[in-house]
Design an enzyme around this catalytic site. Structure first.
Site, PDB file in Angstrom:
ATOM      1  N   ASP A  23       0.880  -1.110  -0.003  1.00  0.00           N
ATOM      2  CA  ASP A  23      -0.084  -0.137  -0.016  1.00  0.00           C
ATOM      3  C   ASP A  23       0.929   1.285   0.099  1.00  0.00           C
ATOM      4  O   ASP A  23       1.528   1.557   0.925  1.00  0.00           O
ATOM      5  CB  ASP A  23      -0.916  -0.142   1.188  1.00  0.00           C
ATOM      6  CG  ASP A  23      -1.780  -1.272   1.158  1.00  0.00           C
ATOM      7  OD1 ASP A  23      -2.666  -1.245   0.456  1.00  0.00           O
ATOM      8  OD2 ASP A  23      -1.157  -2.202   1.844  1.00  0.00           O
ATOM      9  N   THR A  24       0.748   2.088  -1.157  1.00  0.00           N
ATOM     10  CA  THR A  24       1.435   3.127  -1.366  1.00  0.00           C
ATOM     11  C   THR A  24       1.268   4.005  -2.597  1.00  0.00           C
ATOM     12  O   THR A  24       0.451   3.428  -3.428  1.00  0.00           O
ATOM     13  CB  THR A  24       3.157   2.646  -1.799  1.00  0.00           C
ATOM     14  OG1 THR A  24       3.681   1.782  -0.541  1.00  0.00           O
ATOM     15  CG2 THR A  24       3.897   3.975  -1.774  1.00  0.00           C
ATOM     16  N   VAL A  25       1.182   5.339  -2.266  1.00  0.00           N
ATOM     17  CA  VAL A  25       1.060   6.247  -3.711  1.00  0.00           C
ATOM     18  C   VAL A  25       2.087   6.807  -4.084  1.00  0.00           C
ATOM     19  O   VAL A  25       3.196   6.876  -3.325  1.00  0.00           O
ATOM     20  CB  VAL A  25      -0.180   7.048  -3.499  1.00  0.00           C
ATOM     21  CG1 VAL A  25      -1.447   6.364  -3.135  1.00  0.00           C
ATOM     22  CG2 VAL A  25       0.230   8.075  -2.236  1.00  0.00           C
TER      23      VAL A  25
END
Length: 525
Positions: free
Chosen positions: A347-349
């Site tokens: 989970d990362t942007v």
């Protein structure tokens, strides 16, 4: 050129400025900032903060960031470490005494002080053109009015939402169930926090009512965080690390990020004729998987808080890569890599912006696992990362949890430079995959001559301690060939990561690519 009979997307081309990121509203906001006279730093901050509202399962103001950037007229790449620290009272020995082998993922012990807001404030003050009020205004407006939930976000929410607890559920799943595609998500408490930061700067987050609200949530759950831990949080400018691969210089953020792992991986791959292999074949995937196991084993041994990473030169040396490459058997998979020191997550942007003056920003921003720790503050709904789960409890390890230390981070922004010129800010999301993703992206470009969008679209595989994940984009016989080589192959339930990139051509044209595995796009003007 792609086959227009088949599904796919074209790259985006422009000359004045460009943004590529994982949500269209954030990309549009970044372009709006550029058109208003802001620079790449301004646009990246505005887009990144909005991503916390558009993709709240991935990131938010309770998380960390890392940034690579160059300034107009200067090709020197600078790094900003916006990761937070463990509280002064944190103790690995205390957790071991309680019977823990790893830091509990959804506990207050996994929460490090959020570093992103401090980094955004510092970066804006030092290198931005527009004030924080202008940069935060879009996120404030969207947080109040709401954003429609995008397909990838809706896909993630039911699973990631299981982590939410108490105030986290109240703010992020108020109806008791995950929102569906097109439902509106609002975060009025975060809007108020951003409004205060826009007016009063970092102190509005790290001191006073907002910090007290966060501390109350943590202390109620056994956290040892104190007000001074938040007040003392500061980002650091630091020097990137880099390595050459076939004429492209890969620039990475130094520890406590894992970027050096990507450089080591490419250094190992130099010892094999990757360009002579089928880019979608089992031979390439096997060599890449074996190199990944070895590079990540080195990562788990050496990378930690910058003050505790002692063997970085050894990790990046040509001699180390030569010795590791010699351990690879082209005809047989080695044992699985040692368990990773951080928990598995994805989970990362990521956001990248290039402006008219060719200032480039590569920024990655995360709360670690889906919805982070699941812990949110009561009044403002600040969702807190569980980045402290990236520490180990192994006594004496460089990455052992300790007072004021920063954990080993999986999130890494990347840049390529060629001939002394910055040519491509890029990032590949996907938790631990990111180092492998960076190496594969560079190999796709340099070994196989792929354009940016094709390099992003190409199917992926990733070897970790659970086996070899192989996306469905590969032919069925590839999985069988890998199994015959001794790999434990499985089809992951989700696509592996996501990526964005902007290539700066010699003639000044910008070419942007964005991953169809995410909801985002590349936009230019």
């Amino acid at each position: 050129m792609r086959d227009f009979h088949l599904p796919g997307r074209s790259a985006t081309y422009a000359t004045n400025g460009m943004c590529a990121t994982s949500h269209p509203l954030a990309a549009k906001t970044a372009i709006d900032i550029l058109e208003r006279g802001g620079n790449a730093v301004d646009a990246a901050i505005a887009g990144a903060v909005l991503l916390g509202i558009c993709e709240p399962q991935m990131t938010g103001i309770g998380g960390d960031c890392f940034v690579l950037f160059n300034t107009p007229g200067d090709q020197t790449v600078h790094a900003l470490n916006g990761s937070g620290r463990a509280p002064a009272a944190a103790s690995a020995a205390a957790l071991r005494a309680e019977g823990h082998d790893v830091i509990p993922l959804r506990s207050a012990h996994a929460v490090t002080v959020p570093g992103a807001i401090d980094a955004f404030c510092q970066l804006s003050a030092d290198h931005g053109k527009l004030g924080l009020d202008a940069l935060l205004d879009p996120a404030i407006r969207y947080a109040e009015e709401g954003v429609p939930v995008a397909p990838r976000v809706a896909f993630d929410w039911p699973t990631a939402g299981q982590a939410l607890q108490a105030h986290g559920r109240a703010h992020f799943m108020p109806t008791g169930s995950a929102p569906r595609v097109g439902d509106m998500f609002r975060a009025p408490g975060q809007a108020e926090v951003l409004r205060r930061v826009a007016r009063d700067g970092r102190a509005a987050f790290y001191e006073g009512e907002v910090a007290e609200d966060i501390l109350a949530a943590l202390n109620a759950l056994g956290g040892v965080h104190q007000a001074q831990d938040f007040a003392a949080q500061r980002c650091d400018y630091t020097t990137p690390v880099s390595g050459d691969y076939k004429g492209a210089n890969l620039v990475e953020h130094p520890p406590n990020g894992q970027g050096a792992t990507a450089i080591l991986l490419l250094n190992i791959l130099k010892h094999f004729d990757i360009a002579g292999m089928d880019p979608m074949g089992a031979e390439r995937l096997h060599i890449e998987a074996e190199a990944t196991k070895l590079a990540y084993d080195a990562r788990n041994r050496f990378i930690a808080d910058p003050d505790h990473t002692a063997r970085l030169d050894h990790m990046l040396s040509a001699e180390t890569a030569t010795r590791l490459a010699a351990l690879i058997d082209p005809n047989r998979a080695m044992e699985a890599a040692s368990p990773l020191s951080e928990q598995v997550h994805r989970d990362t942007v990521y956001i990248t912006v290039v402006d008219k003056d060719r200032m480039s920003v590569s920024l990655i921003y995360s709360i670690f696992h889906g919805f982070g720790s699941g812990i949110a503050s009561e009044k403002f709904g600040v969702l807190l990362q569980n980045r402290g789960a990236g520490f180990t409890l192994e006594e004496g390890h460089p990455n052992e949890l300790g007072a004021g230390k920063r954990p080993m981070h999986t999130i890494i922004p990347g840049m390529l430079s060629e001939g002394g010129r910055v040519t491509m800010p890029f990032g590949v999301m996907g938790g631990s995959y990111q180092s492998t993703g960076h190496a594969r992206m560079v190999s796709n470009l340099r070994d196989f001559g792929m354009d940016v969008q094709t390099a992003i679209d190409a199917p992926r595989a990733f070897a970790d301690h659970t086996g070899l994940k192989v996306e469905r984009g590969f032919a069925p016989e590839v999985a069988q060939a890998l199994t015959d080589l001794g790999h434990t192959v499985y089809d992951p339930p989700e696509a592996i990561g996501g990526a964005q990139a902007i290539y700066i051509h010699d003639n000044g044209v910008l070419e942007g690519g964005s991953d169809p595995r995410k909801d985002g796009c590349a936009l230019g003007y």
